[in-house]
Design a protein around this motif. Structure first.
Motif, short mmCIF file in Angstrom:
data_model
loop_
_atom_site.label_atom_id
_atom_site.label_comp_id
_atom_site.label_asym_id
_atom_site.label_seq_id
_atom_site.Cartn_x
_atom_site.Cartn_y
_atom_site.Cartn_z
N ALA A 106 0.86 -1.08 -0.08
CA ALA A 106 0.08 0.00 -0.09
C ALA A 106 0.88 1.27 -0.20
CB ALA A 106 -0.84 -0.18 1.14
N GLY A 107 0.41 2.27 -0.41
CA GLY A 107 1.08 3.57 -0.64
C GLY A 107 1.27 4.19 0.53
N PRO A 108 2.25 5.21 0.90
CA PRO A 108 2.46 5.38 2.46
C PRO A 108 1.53 6.78 2.56
CG PRO A 108 4.12 6.21 0.63
CD PRO A 108 3.28 5.38 -0.03
N ALA A 109 0.98 7.47 1.53
CA ALA A 109 -0.01 8.60 1.82
C ALA A 109 -1.51 8.01 1.50
CB ALA A 109 0.24 9.76 1.04
N ASP A 110 -1.63 7.20 0.56
CA ASP A 110 -2.80 6.77 0.26
C ASP A 110 -2.98 5.15 0.23
OD1 ASP A 110 -5.27 5.86 -1.04
OD2 ASP A 110 -5.14 7.30 -2.70
N ARG A 111 -3.64 4.86 1.31
CA ARG A 111 -3.29 3.17 1.52
C ARG A 111 -3.93 2.36 0.24
NH1 ARG A 111 0.25 1.63 4.55
NH2 ARG A 111 -1.05 -0.28 5.10
N ARG A 112 -5.01 3.10 -0.35
CA ARG A 112 -5.60 2.52 -1.74
C ARG A 112 -4.67 2.24 -2.90
NH1 ARG A 112 -10.11 6.75 -2.62
NH2 ARG A 112 -8.18 7.99 -1.94
#
Length: 174
Positions: A106-112
């Protein structure tokens, strides 16, 4: 009577081909076209042999290559590079993840957001696939000057992202 009905339905279901443009075959550079076909065939032959042993194909090669070259890229980035649909990528990516060649996080800023990374095995596979291609390129460019090498690269860049459209000609019935 049913076989007659099937035959006539088959005849009416034939595809209607579009009118094709009239092209003067003397204007076509068949030698370069064939050289590109043969160069591509040989360029992918070594990686294809390695991939076949793993039960993989060229789509797997492209994914492993670009994820290894750009660790942390998003799935959306990869879709843009490959210019394929999510559905086309999903099966290949799942196989590579399940086999331990690619890791998805998952991305660090946006978990989606899904970011892709090669595993050590994925990096090794990418290098194994690229090595024979790199040697083939080095052999082909052997003896070339730096200017000649730059010309080859400019030619290849010129072949990319080029849309060649030709209007369909009608039989003069405008």
């Amino acid at each position: 009577m049913t076989s007659v009905a099937r035959q006539s339905a088959t005849k009416t279901a034939k595809k209607i081909l579009p009118d094709l443009p009239v092209v003067d075959d003397k204007s076509i550079d068949f030698e370069t076209i064939e050289s590109l076909f043969f160069a591509y065939r040989d360029f992918v032959s070594d990686p294809d042999a390695i991939l076949a042993k793993l039960g993989y194909g060229r789509a797997h090669h492209r994914v492993v290559h670009f994820v290894s070259r750009r660790p942390g890229m998003t799935v959306a980035d990869l879709l843009g590079i490959l210019q394929i649909t999510k559905q086309s990528l999903a099966r290949v990516l799942k196989e590579l993840i399940d086999s331990g060649y690619i890791r998805q996080m998952a991305g660090p800023a946006d978990r989606r957001q899904r970011r892709l990374y090669p595993t050590l095995a994925g990096r090794e596979l990418s290098l194994a696939l690229s090595d024979p291609q790199s040697r083939r390129i080095a052999h082909a460019m052997e003896g070339m000057t730096s200017d000649e090498r730059a010309t080859v690269r400019r030619f290849l860049e010129g072949m990319q992202k080029q849309t060649v459209t030709q209007p369909l000609e009608t039989d003069g019935a405008d």
